[in-house]
Structure formats: C-alpha cells, structure tokens
Design a protein around this motif. Sequence first.
Motif, short mmCIF file in Angstrom:
data_model
loop_
_atom_site.label_atom_id
_atom_site.label_comp_id
_atom_site.label_asym_id
_atom_site.label_seq_id
_atom_site.Cartn_x
_atom_site.Cartn_y
_atom_site.Cartn_z
N ARG A 105 64.25 -16.24 -37.58
CA ARG A 105 63.96 -16.38 -36.14
C ARG A 105 63.52 -15.05 -35.51
O ARG A 105 63.31 -14.98 -34.30
CB ARG A 105 65.21 -16.89 -35.40
CG ARG A 105 65.70 -18.27 -35.81
CD ARG A 105 64.80 -19.38 -35.32
NE ARG A 105 64.47 -19.31 -33.92
CZ ARG A 105 65.15 -19.91 -32.93
NH1 ARG A 105 66.21 -20.62 -33.22
NH2 ARG A 105 64.75 -19.81 -31.67
N ASP B 242 62.42 -15.17 -31.69
CA ASP B 242 61.08 -15.76 -31.55
C ASP B 242 60.90 -16.50 -30.21
O ASP B 242 59.87 -16.34 -29.53
CB ASP B 242 60.74 -16.66 -32.75
CG ASP B 242 61.80 -17.72 -33.04
OD1 ASP B 242 62.76 -17.86 -32.26
OD2 ASP B 242 61.66 -18.42 -34.07
N SER B 243 61.90 -17.28 -29.81
CA SER B 243 61.73 -18.06 -28.57
C SER B 243 61.72 -17.16 -27.34
O SER B 243 61.11 -17.50 -26.31
CB SER B 243 62.82 -19.14 -28.45
OG SER B 243 64.08 -18.55 -28.52
N ILE C 24 60.34 -14.12 -27.35
CA ILE C 24 58.98 -13.55 -27.35
C ILE C 24 58.01 -14.58 -26.75
O ILE C 24 57.18 -14.24 -25.91
CB ILE C 24 58.55 -13.18 -28.80
CG1 ILE C 24 59.48 -12.11 -29.37
CG2 ILE C 24 57.09 -12.74 -28.84
CD1 ILE C 24 59.32 -11.86 -30.87
N ASP C 25 58.17 -15.84 -27.16
CA ASP C 25 57.28 -16.90 -26.65
C ASP C 25 57.45 -17.06 -25.13
O ASP C 25 56.46 -17.17 -24.40
CB ASP C 25 57.60 -18.25 -27.32
CG ASP C 25 57.19 -18.25 -28.80
OD1 ASP C 25 56.44 -17.33 -29.20
OD2 ASP C 25 57.65 -19.14 -29.53
N ALA C 26 58.71 -17.05 -24.68
CA ALA C 26 58.96 -17.26 -23.25
C ALA C 26 58.37 -16.13 -22.42
O ALA C 26 57.78 -16.35 -21.34
CB ALA C 26 60.47 -17.36 -23.00
N ASP D 204 55.83 -14.20 -23.25
CA ASP D 204 54.36 -14.38 -23.30
C ASP D 204 53.90 -15.48 -22.36
O ASP D 204 52.93 -15.33 -21.62
CB ASP D 204 53.94 -14.81 -24.72
CG ASP D 204 53.62 -13.62 -25.58
OD1 ASP D 204 53.85 -12.50 -25.10
OD2 ASP D 204 53.14 -13.83 -26.72
N GLU D 205 54.63 -16.61 -22.43
CA GLU D 205 54.25 -17.77 -21.60
C GLU D 205 54.32 -17.43 -20.12
O GLU D 205 53.44 -17.81 -19.35
CB GLU D 205 55.16 -18.96 -21.90
CG GLU D 205 54.70 -19.73 -23.14
CD GLU D 205 55.81 -20.61 -23.71
OE1 GLU D 205 56.74 -20.99 -22.95
OE2 GLU D 205 55.75 -20.89 -24.94
#
Length: 391
Positions: free
Chosen positions: A11, A32-33, A35-37, A39-40
């Motif tokens: 992860r 990972d989540s 990093i995504d959040a 970025d989003e």
Amino acid sequence: MQYLASPIARRFPGNDGEWARFDGPAGTQMLDSAIDALDEFAASGDNANSHGAFSASRACDELIETSRELVAKFYRATADGVWFGANMTTMTFAFTRAVARALKPGDRIVGTRLDHDANVWPWHEAACEKLVEFVLAPFDAKTGRLDTEAMIDMIDERTRWVTIPGASNLIGTIPDVRAVSDAAHAVGANVFVDAVAFAPHRQVDVMALGADAIVSSAYKWYGPHISAMWVRPDLIESLRPFKVRPSENKGPARFETGTPNYEALAGLNATVEFLIEFGMDAIRAVEEDTFEPLLTGLQSIPGVRCVGAQDMVDRTPTVSFTIDGFHPDQVAAMLAAERVAVWSGDSYAVEAGQTLGVDMTGGVVRAGVVAYVTDEDVQRLLTAVERIASS
Ligand SMILES: Cc1ncc(COP(=O)(O)O)c(C=O)c1O
C-alpha cells in the motif's frame, strides 16, 4: 521480493523494496489512498478558501470539518477540540505562547528528560517569559524508563502544566502517562501529551491517557506533512491564541492561523480512514512480529550495544544502538551504502541523549519498524550491522 507478498507493504508506493526503510520514526512513506486523495483534491476545482458563498469554498469548509471528525475518532476525542497546523513543533510553540499568557511568576511546569526537544523548548520559552519554574523528570538510563514516582513528586500545588511524551522518539519507551496525569489533575494542573512517537504504533485514547491536550503528526503515520492537536474544548476556549482579528473567534479554529493546507487535509482523511479500518491493534501486531527478531538480533551481535529498554514491554518498535569503535554517523553512512535507511545522532531528544551518556560521542543509531518494514528488511539490517561490527 518479500515486500510484494506483504499486503500492507504493497500500500506504500514509496516503499519499492530497493531500500530497507528503518527511518519511519523520522517520517513514513505515504499510503496509496492518501496520495490519491491529495491528488484528487488538487485536481478537483475545490482549491479555494473557507467561508465563501460558492460551492468550492463550501467544499473546503466541509473538508476541514470532516478532518476534525476523523481525527477525533482517531484520538477517541471530540471534534470541537481538534485543530491543524504545519507540524507538531510549530503547533506546540503556538500553543505554549497562548498558555504563557495565563501563567504567573511562581507557577510551575513539569516536563521530562525523555522528550523530543519540541516538547521541551516551547515550554522552556513560555516559562522564561513568565518567570515560571520549569523542571524535568528523570528517566533510568539503563532501562530507558521514566521515573514515574520522581515525576509525581515534582507535581505540586504550584504546577499549572505537566507535559509528557506518549513514547520516546529515541528509545521507544512508553511512560505511564495515566499515573502522571492523575497526579497532575489532583492538583488542578493540565496535561499535554506529545503523541508524535506514540500515535503511529498504539491506539490514542485521550480519556484513558488523561490528556487535556494531545498532538501528533500525520507524516509519522503514513499521511502527508500536517499535524493535529486536540485540546479539551473548555480549555481551548479559555486560552487566548495569537491570531488576526477577522479569523474565527470560537472553537479550535482560533488556533489555525492563515489558510489551511487543504490538500494535506484530504490526504490525512484518507490515512485516518485506513488506520481506523485496519485498526491500531493490528498495526501493532504486524510491527511487533517484525521488531522482536530485530531487537534480539542486534542484542546478539558482539560489539553492538542497544540503549534503554532491552525487552518488548511498553515500548514502540524503535531501537537505538551503538557499535564499538564506530561513530554513529559512520554506521549510518555504511548502512546507507547497503541501501538501509537509519538515523544517527540524538534525533532531537537532547536531554535523553545526555541522560544516556551518548551526547559527547555522536549519539546513537536509530532503527524503527513501521507497518511496511518486512522480515527481509530486518535480515538486511542485521547482516550489514554484523559485517560492520566484525570489520
Ligand atoms: C516525539 C516527537 N515529538 C515531536 C516531534 C516534532 O515533530 P514535527 O516534525 O511534526 O514538528 C518529533 C519529530 O521527530 C518527535 O519524534
């Protein structure tokens, strides 16, 4: 590679297996989540500021309120006491500046020698400003354990604040915070807990600890570079922070100077959701499985001396050691050449380094296990340390 077989290690994109990462106590790889959040949020069009009439601004308001609620769950506290800042050090200086305004000459603050300097010097500065006495409780250099009785003896009727680490960032020992907070509350003092080295490894519970204020940094528990402090809501209302006039005049937001780091809040929310779902007990179990062979392995290498606690009781998975005949900086550089990341020095635990008697000899080598460190990483570290010690 073993790291690919470990579901939790997968992860963390920054932990690609090339390096064995024992630098977690200084900062972890990001989930990972998270990093995504992050970025989003940056791409969402919600990049705005709080308290506007349009939807992007409302989204910012909602984001920070969600963050307060999630951190409250993570700390087992209440959302109306949670505020955010750049890092623990900055927030603690802001907090103690406000605390100092209410102190009087002759008052007393009690701290410890186990603490990171970020939980010593802000209190020292506040004490100097108001002619307040500031005393530090000792710990046993052999066991690394805080002397709870000595600390309790220092807490008298003049004491206004008691400040204590949830865990030592240098040697991992976990003091009996509850015994100290009970003694503080018996004389009407408030308790500040630096949970930066504790929160990545154990469940924070403000009621169980008896904390009136507690702080930790998300980048130590797989999140972005942002920190969160909870202060008892009636206490936070009674303090007068340094702030500009138009900003919030009620609640924890009074302490938030300037525009919040919204993208970091988005990442923090994803991290807290993961930690709540995975569970801090599960994190602890994963870490202890990896850490025990590291501790016993280091203890068995001739010429290697582990400092502080030698057992697994009431400690985080952080160990500090020296190798006879080598400066800690030299050891860190030799390990880095083998793609093993550790820290050398006192890791800002200035008083602890002095108590341990390593302040004049370059400190220690610190290796910390976090959830993504694998058995293979431990083997790599032990093999490298063995080679150095026997060279
Ligand atoms: C126990 C402890 N307290 C405080 C700090 C300071 O944290 P920050 O970098 O968020 O200011 C650290 C950082 O390593 C720490 O380990």
